[in-house]
Design an enzyme around this catalytic site. Structure first.
Site, PDB file in Angstrom:
ATOM      1  N   GLY A  11       0.816  -1.454   0.112  1.00 50.43           N
ATOM      2  CA  GLY A  11      -0.004  -0.324   0.410  1.00 50.43           C
ATOM      3  C   GLY A  11       0.810   1.384   0.021  1.00 50.43           C
ATOM      4  O   GLY A  11       1.772   1.349   0.365  1.00 50.43           O
ATOM      5  N   ARG A  72       0.979  -5.229  -5.634  1.00 50.42           N
ATOM      6  CA  ARG A  72       1.105  -6.514  -4.898  1.00 50.42           C
ATOM      7  C   ARG A  72       1.545  -7.500  -5.735  1.00 50.42           C
ATOM      8  O   ARG A  72       1.531  -7.227  -6.909  1.00 50.42           O
ATOM      9  CB  ARG A  72      -0.294  -6.708  -4.010  1.00 50.42           C
ATOM     10  CG  ARG A  72      -0.397  -5.209  -3.502  1.00 50.42           C
ATOM     11  CD  ARG A  72      -1.586  -5.705  -2.418  1.00 50.42           C
ATOM     12  NE  ARG A  72      -1.507  -4.525  -1.560  1.00 50.42           N
ATOM     13  CZ  ARG A  72      -1.501  -3.766  -0.414  1.00 50.42           C
ATOM     14  NH1 ARG A  72      -0.787  -4.032   0.606  1.00 50.42           N
ATOM     15  NH2 ARG A  72      -2.296  -2.758  -0.179  1.00 50.42           N
ATOM     16  N   ASP A 103       5.105  -4.460   6.011  1.00 52.31           N
ATOM     17  CA  ASP A 103       5.171  -5.919   6.690  1.00 52.31           C
ATOM     18  C   ASP A 103       5.167  -6.275   5.857  1.00 52.31           C
ATOM     19  O   ASP A 103       6.158  -7.680   5.414  1.00 52.31           O
ATOM     20  CB  ASP A 103       4.512  -6.072   7.162  1.00 52.31           C
ATOM     21  CG  ASP A 103       4.040  -7.439   8.072  1.00 52.31           C
ATOM     22  OD1 ASP A 103       4.950  -7.233   9.018  1.00 52.31           O
ATOM     23  OD2 ASP A 103       3.408  -8.485   8.225  1.00 52.31           O
ATOM     24  N   THR A 125       4.180   2.466   5.062  1.00 50.70           N
ATOM     25  CA  THR A 125       2.789   2.093   5.630  1.00 50.70           C
ATOM     26  C   THR A 125       2.174   3.455   6.383  1.00 50.70           C
ATOM     27  O   THR A 125       2.860   3.815   7.407  1.00 50.70           O
ATOM     28  CB  THR A 125       3.101   1.006   5.987  1.00 50.70           C
ATOM     29  OG1 THR A 125       1.443   0.474   6.340  1.00 50.70           O
ATOM     30  CG2 THR A 125       4.100   0.614   7.389  1.00 50.70           C
ATOM     31  N   ASP A 127       0.331   2.410   8.826  1.00 52.65           N
ATOM     32  CA  ASP A 127      -0.206   1.711  10.221  1.00 52.65           C
ATOM     33  C   ASP A 127       0.408   1.791  10.828  1.00 52.65           C
ATOM     34  O   ASP A 127      -0.158   2.013  12.170  1.00 52.65           O
ATOM     35  CB  ASP A 127      -0.473   0.035   9.394  1.00 52.65           C
ATOM     36  CG  ASP A 127      -1.893   0.000   8.590  1.00 52.65           C
ATOM     37  OD1 ASP A 127      -2.353   0.936   8.132  1.00 52.65           O
ATOM     38  OD2 ASP A 127      -1.792  -0.550   7.741  1.00 52.65           O
ATOM     39  N   ASP A 129       2.685  -0.251  11.893  1.00 49.01           N
ATOM     40  CA  ASP A 129       2.936  -1.364  12.591  1.00 49.01           C
ATOM     41  C   ASP A 129       4.148  -2.517  12.289  1.00 49.01           C
ATOM     42  O   ASP A 129       4.255  -2.993  12.403  1.00 49.01           O
ATOM     43  CB  ASP A 129       1.483  -1.917  11.933  1.00 49.01           C
ATOM     44  CG  ASP A 129       1.964  -2.808  10.283  1.00 49.01           C
ATOM     45  OD1 ASP A 129       2.574  -1.766  10.018  1.00 49.01           O
ATOM     46  OD2 ASP A 129       1.028  -3.102   9.682  1.00 49.01           O
ATOM     47  N   ARG A 171      -5.389  -2.984  10.546  1.00 44.89           N
ATOM     48  CA  ARG A 171      -5.726  -3.855  10.778  1.00 44.89           C
ATOM     49  C   ARG A 171      -5.095  -4.678  12.047  1.00 44.89           C
ATOM     50  O   ARG A 171      -6.421  -5.356  12.582  1.00 44.89           O
ATOM     51  CB  ARG A 171      -5.537  -5.121   9.098  1.00 44.89           C
ATOM     52  CG  ARG A 171      -6.281  -4.587   8.198  1.00 44.89           C
ATOM     53  CD  ARG A 171      -5.348  -5.738   7.297  1.00 44.89           C
ATOM     54  NE  ARG A 171      -4.579  -3.993   6.811  1.00 44.89           N
ATOM     55  CZ  ARG A 171      -3.302  -4.616   5.704  1.00 44.89           C
ATOM     56  NH1 ARG A 171      -4.121  -5.071   5.110  1.00 44.89           N
ATOM     57  NH2 ARG A 171      -2.203  -4.350   6.135  1.00 44.89           N
TER      58      ARG A 171
HETATM   59  P1  ATP Z   1       0.970  -2.578   3.575  1.00 40.78           P
HETATM   60  O1  ATP Z   1       0.813  -2.565   4.971  1.00 40.78           O
HETATM   61  O2  ATP Z   1       0.263  -1.179   2.955  1.00 40.78           O
HETATM   62  O3  ATP Z   1      -0.425  -3.990   3.175  1.00 40.78           O
HETATM   63  P2  ATP Z   1       2.766  -3.960   3.013  1.00 40.78           P
HETATM   64  O4  ATP Z   1       4.219  -4.484   2.607  1.00 40.78           O
HETATM   65  O5  ATP Z   1       2.575  -4.795   4.156  1.00 40.78           O
HETATM   66  O6  ATP Z   1       2.051  -2.502   2.674  1.00 40.78           O
HETATM   67  P3  ATP Z   1       2.017  -6.893   1.349  1.00 40.78           P
HETATM   68  O7  ATP Z   1       0.613  -6.573  -0.096  1.00 40.78           O
HETATM   69  O8  ATP Z   1       1.661  -7.411   2.294  1.00 40.78           O
HETATM   70  O9  ATP Z   1       2.171  -5.111   1.570  1.00 40.78           O
HETATM   71  O10 ATP Z   1       2.408  -6.636   0.222  1.00 40.78           O
HETATM   72  C1  ATP Z   1       3.964  -6.227  -0.629  1.00 40.78           C
HETATM   73  C2  ATP Z   1       4.581  -7.375  -1.636  1.00 40.78           C
HETATM   74  O11 ATP Z   1       4.901  -8.193  -0.992  1.00 40.78           O
HETATM   75  C3  ATP Z   1       3.119  -9.012  -1.587  1.00 40.78           C
HETATM   76  O12 ATP Z   1       2.566  -7.943  -2.922  1.00 40.78           O
HETATM   77  C4  ATP Z   1       4.189  -9.348  -2.467  1.00 40.78           C
HETATM   78  O13 ATP Z   1       4.975  -9.709  -3.926  1.00 40.78           O
HETATM   79  C5  ATP Z   1       5.728  -9.264  -1.233  1.00 40.78           C
HETATM   80  N1  ATP Z   1       5.680 -10.316  -0.479  1.00 40.78           N
HETATM   81  C6  ATP Z   1       5.102 -10.655   1.110  1.00 40.78           C
HETATM   82  N2  ATP Z   1       4.535 -11.770   2.149  1.00 40.78           N
HETATM   83  C7  ATP Z   1       5.981 -11.929   1.326  1.00 40.78           C
HETATM   84  C8  ATP Z   1       6.896 -13.027   1.423  1.00 40.78           C
HETATM   85  N3  ATP Z   1       6.163 -13.897   2.805  1.00 40.78           N
HETATM   86  N4  ATP Z   1       7.665 -13.739   1.081  1.00 40.78           N
HETATM   87  C9  ATP Z   1       8.228 -12.831  -0.055  1.00 40.78           C
HETATM   88  N5  ATP Z   1       7.397 -11.625  -0.748  1.00 40.78           N
HETATM   89  C10 ATP Z   1       6.276 -11.608   0.103  1.00 40.78           C
END
Ligand code: ATP
Length: 318
Positions: A11, A72, A103, A125, A127, A129, A171
């Site tokens: 995000g 994503r 995260d 992010t 959040d 978090d 969340r």
């Molecule tokens: P936000 O906190 O705004 O949701 P985020 O970075 O947590 O941001 P996610 O969609 O959870 O958003 O993760 C972004 C991308 O990171 C995912 O679409 C995926 O490509 C990669 N990713 C997430 N988890 C894993 C994992 N366990 N191993 C490898 N890549 C990952």
């Protein structure tokens, strides 16, 4: 000469542009070659790279969102997806990769680190978090957006003597709700880290109106409940005219605050220093106003906890 790539993932958040600018300009100042990866890990797998010069990052400091765009990708979670990304990085001769994201993006960065890529994380992010940093990129701007939205709602709620239930993002982390709640002087805050009781809240709101209040505001973090459901329950228990509002994606927009611009400029500057010093596999943050860094393993082994002192302050100020 080092070749350093930067991407934004997950995000978006206000201040990502400012972080990219700081990484790119500091890198150029050190004589590094700087590369932008479009659309996060998706672009990394699809070889969607652009060379970034000083001028390419002008006029973005004050803009929300991310000019590199974000995405994503499920494919990147697989070994095959990561192989594509690693091959592209090697083919392009890229030494280091800066991942700006939350995260999930840190999980991706950790996976690349384990497979020998020099990877760095910046906490992008809204959040708040991510453990081992007091702030994440965009959190402060979001607090300001939410605080402004609440003052707009107050005007109309007062005219109609209503209760407003406002749902904000978060969340698993109630920081937006709690900190915007304190800043806005709301009547109740529902966060995922604490249990809540609808009867107690309804009684408290009713006695507020009996004391002469003209409106009340209840703040709900999305991980603690849905505004519509909470509003329905309050109405049922108190008979007060109660309306739900979901702030949604407006929380992720807007020009970043001076705090977010300064915070991201400091982290962007620091990450290039770490690259110069060959310190790798770490994510940056701010603790007690110092820019600090920890390995991805340390971050995933740490727990993100709500600031109980702030929770107490909220309760004492209601
Ligand atoms: P936000 O906190 O705004 O949701 P985020 O970075 O947590 O941001 P996610 O969609 O959870 O958003 O993760 C972004 C991308 O990171 C995912 O679409 C995926 O490509 C990669 N990713 C997430 N988890 C894993 C994992 N366990 N191993 C490898 N890549 C990952």
């Amino acid at each position: 000469m080092k070749k350093v790539a930067v991407l934004t993932s997950g995000g978006d958040s206000q201040g990502m542009n400012s972080a990219i600018r700081a990484v790119v300009r500091t890198g150029i100042a050190k004589g590094f070659e700087m590369i932008g990866v479009k659309r996060g890990f998706k672009g990394l797998m699809e070889n969607d790279f652009i060379t970034l010069g000083t001028q390419d990052v002008s006029d973005i400091l004050y803009r929300g969102g991310t000019f590199l765009q974000s995405a994503r990708s499920e494919e990147f979670k697989t070994e095959a997806g990561q192989n594509k990304a690693i091959n592209n990085l090697k083919e392009q001769g890229i030494d280091s990769l800066v991942v700006i994201g939350g995260d999930g993006s840190y999980r991706g960065a950790q996976a690349l680190t384990k497979r020998g890529i020099n990877t760095y994380g910046l906490p992008g992010t809204i959040d708040n978090d991510i453990p081992l940093t007091d702030y994440t990129i965009g959190f402060d701007t979001t607090l300001n957006v939410v605080t402004d939205a609440i003052s707009n709602l107050r005007d109309t709620m007062s005219s109609h003597e209503r209760v407003s239930v406002i749902e904000v993002m978060g969340r698993s982390c109630g920081d937006i709700a709690l900190q915007a709640g304190i800043s806005s002087g709301v009547d109740a805050v529902l966060i995922p880290e604490h249990d809540w009781n609808i009867e107690e809240i309804s009684n408290q709101l009713t006695s507020g109106f009996q004391r002469g209040k003209t409106h009340s505001i209840v703040m709900v973090a999305e991980g603690a409940g849905k505004a519509e459901e909470v509003a329905r329950l309050i109405k049922e228990h108190s008979k007060l005219d109660t309306r739900p509002t979901v702030l949604g994606h407006i929380q992720r927009g807007g020009t970043p605050t001076a705090f977010d611009r300064l915070f991201t400029s400091r982290m962007g500057h620091k990450v290039i220093q770490l690259i110069e010093e060959d310190i790798t596999g770490v994510a940056l943050g701010m603790e007690k106003n110092e820019i600090t860094y920890h390995t991805f393993d340390e971050i995933f082994n740490a727990e993100n906890v709500v600031d109980e002192q702030l929770y107490q302050i909220f309760q004492d100020l209601v």
